[in-house]
Structure formats: structure tokens, C-alpha cells
Motif scaffolding. Structure first.
Motif, PDB file in Angstrom:
ATOM      1  N   VAL A 115      -5.480  -5.674   4.533  1.00  0.00           N
ATOM      2  CA  VAL A 115      -5.281  -4.172   3.908  1.00  0.00           C
ATOM      3  C   VAL A 115      -5.832  -3.021   4.580  1.00  0.00           C
ATOM      4  O   VAL A 115      -5.016  -1.954   4.764  1.00  0.00           O
ATOM      5  CB  VAL A 115      -6.106  -4.219   2.588  1.00  0.00           C
ATOM      6  CG1 VAL A 115      -6.331  -2.733   2.023  1.00  0.00           C
ATOM      7  CG2 VAL A 115      -5.669  -4.900   1.497  1.00  0.00           C
ATOM      8  N   ASP A 116      -6.960  -3.320   5.541  1.00  0.00           N
ATOM      9  CA  ASP A 116      -7.404  -2.037   6.368  1.00  0.00           C
ATOM     10  C   ASP A 116      -6.443  -1.767   7.444  1.00  0.00           C
ATOM     11  O   ASP A 116      -6.070  -0.561   7.916  1.00  0.00           O
ATOM     12  CB  ASP A 116      -8.547  -2.685   6.950  1.00  0.00           C
ATOM     13  CG  ASP A 116     -10.022  -2.589   6.190  1.00  0.00           C
ATOM     14  OD1 ASP A 116      -9.691  -2.192   5.191  1.00  0.00           O
ATOM     15  OD2 ASP A 116     -10.904  -3.103   6.341  1.00  0.00           O
ATOM     16  N   LYS A 163      -9.162  -8.153   3.271  1.00  0.00           N
ATOM     17  CA  LYS A 163      -9.653  -6.947   3.350  1.00  0.00           C
ATOM     18  C   LYS A 163      -9.073  -6.393   5.057  1.00  0.00           C
ATOM     19  O   LYS A 163      -8.843  -5.369   5.216  1.00  0.00           O
ATOM     20  CB  LYS A 163     -11.228  -6.722   3.504  1.00  0.00           C
ATOM     21  CG  LYS A 163     -11.814  -5.368   3.794  1.00  0.00           C
ATOM     22  CD  LYS A 163     -13.104  -5.495   3.628  1.00  0.00           C
ATOM     23  CE  LYS A 163     -13.805  -3.968   3.764  1.00  0.00           C
ATOM     24  NZ  LYS A 163     -13.419  -3.489   5.264  1.00  0.00           N
ATOM     25  N   GLU A 164      -9.046  -7.461   5.860  1.00  0.00           N
ATOM     26  CA  GLU A 164      -8.735  -7.277   7.211  1.00  0.00           C
ATOM     27  C   GLU A 164      -7.254  -6.612   7.081  1.00  0.00           C
ATOM     28  O   GLU A 164      -6.767  -5.736   7.869  1.00  0.00           O
ATOM     29  CB  GLU A 164      -8.875  -8.255   8.284  1.00  0.00           C
ATOM     30  CG  GLU A 164      -8.502  -7.899   9.544  1.00  0.00           C
ATOM     31  CD  GLU A 164      -8.696  -9.162  10.510  1.00  0.00           C
ATOM     32  OE1 GLU A 164      -8.083  -9.368  11.326  1.00  0.00           O
ATOM     33  OE2 GLU A 164      -9.645 -10.044  10.210  1.00  0.00           O
ATOM     34  N   THR A 209       0.919  -1.257   0.113  1.00  0.00           N
ATOM     35  CA  THR A 209      -0.052   0.098  -0.078  1.00  0.00           C
ATOM     36  C   THR A 209       0.821   1.218   0.017  1.00  0.00           C
ATOM     37  O   THR A 209       2.179   1.174   0.265  1.00  0.00           O
ATOM     38  CB  THR A 209      -0.915   0.176   1.311  1.00  0.00           C
ATOM     39  OG1 THR A 209      -0.161   0.372   2.424  1.00  0.00           O
ATOM     40  CG2 THR A 209      -1.801  -1.187   1.224  1.00  0.00           C
TER      41      THR A 209
END
Length: 550
Positions: free
Chosen positions: A169-170, A166-167, A78
């Protein structure tokens, strides 16, 4: 993964002023769901192993071992408020190593049919016989008993591959957000997960099934001062670990504070990426305006997250026996610590220096039950009370130093690469009497506290070196006084370890990790940890890295 594919992925992950060093993802790109599919079961692996071993013996091998390995990788990249890339990769195959005519031969295939495995074993024997025509001395293997059918697994609590993307990435984006809120101009973050499903069998009678997990969260923060044009960066104070996703669930008991006035926080078996990202932004802003160091002699107080890299380069690598013997030279040189040098009984360091090698420490990157030659792992002394007492060696090296056993530090990064001697975990034992970091600092009249690892340089004999760090603080009359910048220290290995004066106790002991340590040609990557407590070194030469010469 093809070279061009990785280049494209690496390009997606880059783009800011400063980027952490990210390891490559080995294997073919796959859907993330494929990483959760079960591989071959133990019975299937044993049957294929027997096909290979029987074919090798029938072709004339006097010894054979096989590794059936499935490696799973995932990398999440990211930058600031966006995801740069998510890559999942898988590779699986069998590597077959044999001795025939007193010489090694090796061949590998990813076609796991009986016919292909048998043919590959025969090819390994043919290669060994061809090699034997130029071999001067036959391979001598240290004796090794077979263990029968055994297994070992990294003691994880939560498989990182089972955590929703998703977890993950978050969590990375939240860390980026915390750094940006704290004043960061740019921030990159990444999370790497590796699972090696490794099955070893040999004609010694071992059938060993291992399930090995590693995880590496990291980031890089950059602050730009628009008025002056200056910019500074700070890397995460995380360590890659041999743990599962539980490493990213912070536990208060795992937090270790640096000396009063330093703002430094260390972590043991869990890591708070949000806390570290906030602190990174604060410390990086300080770097823009803090005082530049005055060169000279200083007592250094080195945090474990810094000292680990110095241990790696000045102890771990020079005590690899293949490097000592000159067999490993092209990749980062040989070693000053030759057998002739050891025979002179010259001190490697002060009596405070007790350094051990092991493949056992829970949470360490090098922790396995058995190495890639089927040797059960252990702990052994390298340096005891300042004296070099042993090296790091494998089965075909032991006889060279008059020993009848391997140290269990043979490793291959994948099924298609031959295993060879690799560095185990190499760690400095903590002090035996209670001493906190503040008490260690209290004994320093003029010094510098250093945390985090930065740029470094070491010569081809692993002797003369220079190391930087991430954050630096002045110590005056036993107290931290102010942050510093542009710090690096220079020494040679014996001079540096000879200046080791004191250590904190085991309460401060932490692991630093090298996630992708390269060695060999073709190059292979391995992962090792280096433990220590905060340690003091007296009268070390410090230079100012910003000053021009002449």
C-alpha cells in the motif's frame, strides 16, 4: 467471487476521470492470511488424481486428464492519498476431462473427497457418451508420452503474497504522491498478484505439479487544465510479468532509455513505479499544450511497450488454429490467415519479420513447464523471414494440419473451466546487428516515435486495424523534435508487417504483457507476453484522432 461482489469492488476502485483496465479477482473473498496457508501436498493430489483417473476408466473413458488447481488472487486499489480497496480471493477444485465414444466430456467440483471426485469423473464420462450421439468425427489426439512425477515453478525471488500489505500500500500511495507532486490532478494505482497452484495428471502417465506466479503493478494519471477545461491521461509503462515481488525492486541494468529528446523510459525484468509516476505526470502535462499531429504518411518507430499490443492483435490472435478453422468466431472473430491463404505462400511481412511462439521466456506471463494437457512447452517459428510457417495448436488440432505433436499451448483459467487452445507468448525477434534506438531514429527523415499502448480497433478477420498509444514524438531528419498528440495509425496486417524495415538489437528487447486476454464462451482469461525491440515501419498512414470528419 459472485458477480455482484465484483461489481461492488470495482465501484470502490473507480471514481476518477480515467482508470486503468483492472482484471477481475476470481474466487471467494478470504482473509489475506489464508493466502499463505499451504494447500494440498503432492501426495494428496496424486491420490485424488488416481481416484479420478481410475473412476473415469472404469466408466468407459479411453482417455482422461485431471487438473487440481488452487488459485490465489490479491488486488490493492488506491486513489490519490487513500486506499480504495484491498481484496484477497481463493478458489480450489478439480476439473476432469475425458474421451468416451470418441467425444470429449468435462465435469468439475470443489468437493475434494474421494466419493465426490469419483462421481465427478463418472459424470464427465456420461457427458462424453451423450455428446457422442451427435459427434460427426472422433477426437484425434496427438501422441503424448507420460513424464511421470515432475514439477515446475516460476523462478521468483520473493513471493508477493508474503510481502506485508502495508508495504505494498505504501508503495502505491508513494507513487500517487509523486504523480500529484508533479502536477497530476487525479491518480489511481493498483497492484495485482496471482498464484496458480496447478496439478495435472493423465492416463498417459504424467503427474505434473506446477507453481505459477504473476504480478501486475499499474496506475493511471490525469491532468486537468482548469482554464481551458482540457484534460489528458497517461497509463503506467509497466508490463505485467511472470515474476515475484522482486519486479518492484528497481535495478539500474533493467532501465532502457528511449531516443534522445523523448523522455521515454522502458523497463525489463524490474520496474520503477516511482520514476514512471513522476514521468507520467510530466508527459501528461505536456499533452495539454503539445502540437496535434498532421495526418499523412510517416515512418513509425515503435517502442516494445507499444508494439506488443499490435503483435498480440495482428499476429497472436489470427494464428490461433481454432480461430483459423472457424471454431472460434463469436469472441473477436476468425482469421484471414486460413489454411487456403497459407497455401498461396503470400508474404505475411517483410524479410525483417521473424516471429516466434513460446511458453518459455523467463519473466513472461505465459511461461510454464507444461501446458494443461501435460505437453512440455517449447519455442517454435510462426513467421520466418516474412513467411507464415506455422500456427498455434493443441493435441486435438495437430492432425488437421498434418502434424503429430502439440505445441503445448492449451490452458484453462481455473479448475471449473475446460482447457482449450490459448495464445502462447508471441514475439518479434530483435535485430541481429548492433543498433541502438538513437541509431534507428537517425535513419528516419519524417516520422513519429510511439510508446505505450492506447485504444485500438481491429476487424473480425484480424486484418484491418487502427492503433493509438500513450506518448508520441515527432522525428525530423533523424532527431526527436517535439511531443505530439492525437496520433493513431491505420493499416492492414499484411501492409503493416510488410513495411517493417529495421529493428534494434537484443539489448533493447523487452516484454509487453496482456494480463487478462479474453477468449471463448463462456469467456476465459489468460495472460501472455509479447517481446520485441524498438522497430521501424516505413510509410504508415497516420490519422488525427481529434479531427472531425465532414
Amino acid at each position: 467471487m459472485k458477480r455482484r461482489d465484483f461489481a461492488a469492488l470495482a465501484g470502490l476502485g473507480a471514481g476518477a476521470l480515467w482508470l486503468p483496465s483492472f482484471p477481475a479477482l476470481a474466487g471467494d473473498l478470504v482473509d489475506p492470511a489464508q493466502l499463505l496457508e499451504p494447500g494440498l501436498d503432492v501426495a494428496q493430489k496424486k491420490r485424488l488424481a488416481d481416484v479420478a483417473l481410475n473412476a473415469a476408466k472404469a466408466a468407459g473413458a479411453t482417455y482422461a486428464d485431471i487438473r487440481i488447481q488452487r488459485t490465489l488472487n490479491q488486488g490493492i486499489f488506491t486513489r490519490e492519498k487513500q486506499v480504495q480497496n484491498i481484496a484477497s480471493a481463493e478458489t480450489q477444485g478439480i476439473g476432469i476431462r475425458v474421451i468416451a465414444g470418441g467425444t470429449w466430456g468435462f465435469a468439475a467440483t470443489n468437493n475434494l473427497t474421494d466419493a465426490s471426485v469419483a462421481k465427478t469423473a463418472q459424470q464427465a464420462v456420461a457427458i462424453a457418451k451423450a455428446n457422442s450421439k451427435v459427434q460427426k468425427e472422433p477426437v484425434q489426439l496427438a501422441p503424448q508420452k507420460g513424464y511421470g512425477e515432475v514439477s515446475w515453478k516460476t523462478p521468483i525471488q520473493q513471493n508477493a503474497f508474503e510481502v506485508p500489505i502495508k508495504e505494498k500500500v505504501d508503495l502505491l500511495l508513494n507513487a500517487n504522491g509523486v504523480a500529484l507532486a508533479g502536477g497530476a490532478s487525479f491518480v489511481n494505482s493498483a497492484l495485482f498478484q496471482i498464484n496458480e497452484q496447478k496439478y495435472f495428471a493423465s492416463t498417459d502417465g504424467s503427474y505434473i505439479d506446477q507453481d505459477i506466479h504473476r504480478i501486475y503493478p499499474t496506475f493511471g494519471v490525469t491532468v486537468v487544465d482548469r482554464a481551458s477545461g482540457k484534460f489528458r491521461s497517461r497509463q503506467a509503462m509497466s508490463s505485467p510479468m511472470g515474476l515475484g515481488y522482486e519486479y518492484l525492486t528497481p535495478k539500474a541494468a533493467d532501465k532502457v532509455m528511449g531516443p534522445a529528446g523523448s523522455d521515454v523510459i522502458g523497463y525489463k525484468q524490474s520496474y520503477d513505479i516511482l520514476e514512471d509516476a513522476a514521468l507520467a505526470a510530466k508527459q501528461t502535462k505536456q499533452k495539454i499544450t503539445c502540437k496535434s499531429v498532421t495526418p499523412g504518411k510517416y515512418d513509425l518507430v515503435l517502442d516494445p511497450h507499444h508494439l506488443g499490443l499490435t503483435i498480440h492483435e495482428s499476429v497472436g490472435h489470427p494464428l490461433e488454429l481454432d480461430r483459423v478453422l472457424g471454431y472460434e468466431a463469436n469472441y473477436a472473430g476468425t482469421s484471414f490467415a486460413t489454411l487456403a491463404w497459407k497455401a498461396k505462400n503470400i508474404p505475411y511481412g517483410s524479410q525483417q519479420v521473424n516471429i516466434v511462439a513460446d511458453k518459455l521466456q523467463t519473466g513472461s506471463l505465459g511461461a510454464v513447464g507444461y501446458d494443461d494437457e501435460g505437453v512440455k512447452t517449447k519455442e517454435w517459428d510462426l513467421i520466418k523471414a516474412g513467411k507464415l510457417v506455422n500456427y498455434e495448436k493443441i493435441r486435438d488440432q495437430a492432425h488437421i494440419v498434418g502434424q503429430q505433436y502439440s505445441d503445448g499451448c492449451c490452458y484453462s483459467q481455473s479448475w471449473q473451466d475446460v482447457q482449450f487452445q490459448r495464445m502462447p507468448n508471441v514475439s518479434l525477434r530483435p535485430g541481429t546487428t548492433n543498433k541502438s534506438v538513437d541509431e534507428l531514429v537517425a535513419g528516419v527523415d519524417k516520422g513519429i516515435y510511439i510508446a505505450g499502448n492506447g485504444s485500438f480497433s481491429i476487424d473480425q478477420q484480424r486484418y484491418n486495424f487502427q492503433f493509438g498509444g500513450q506518448v508520441f514524438y515527432a522525428i525530423e531528419k533523424g532527431k526527436i523534435t517535439e511531443p505530439l498528440e492525437d496520433v493513431a495509425y491505420q493499416a492492414n496486417t499484411l501492409e503493416f508487417w510488410g513495411s517493417c524495415a529495421d529493428r534494434c538489437d537484443e539489448r533493447d528487447y523487452r516484454l509487453f504483457g496482456a494480463f487478462n486476454d479474453g477468449k471463448g464462451q463462456p469467456s476465459q482469461s489468460s495472460a501472455v507476453s509479447h517481446g520485441s525491440a524498438t522497430t521501424r515501419f516505413n510509410a504508415v498512414n497516420v490519422i488525427n484522432t481529434a479531427r472531425k470528419i465532414g
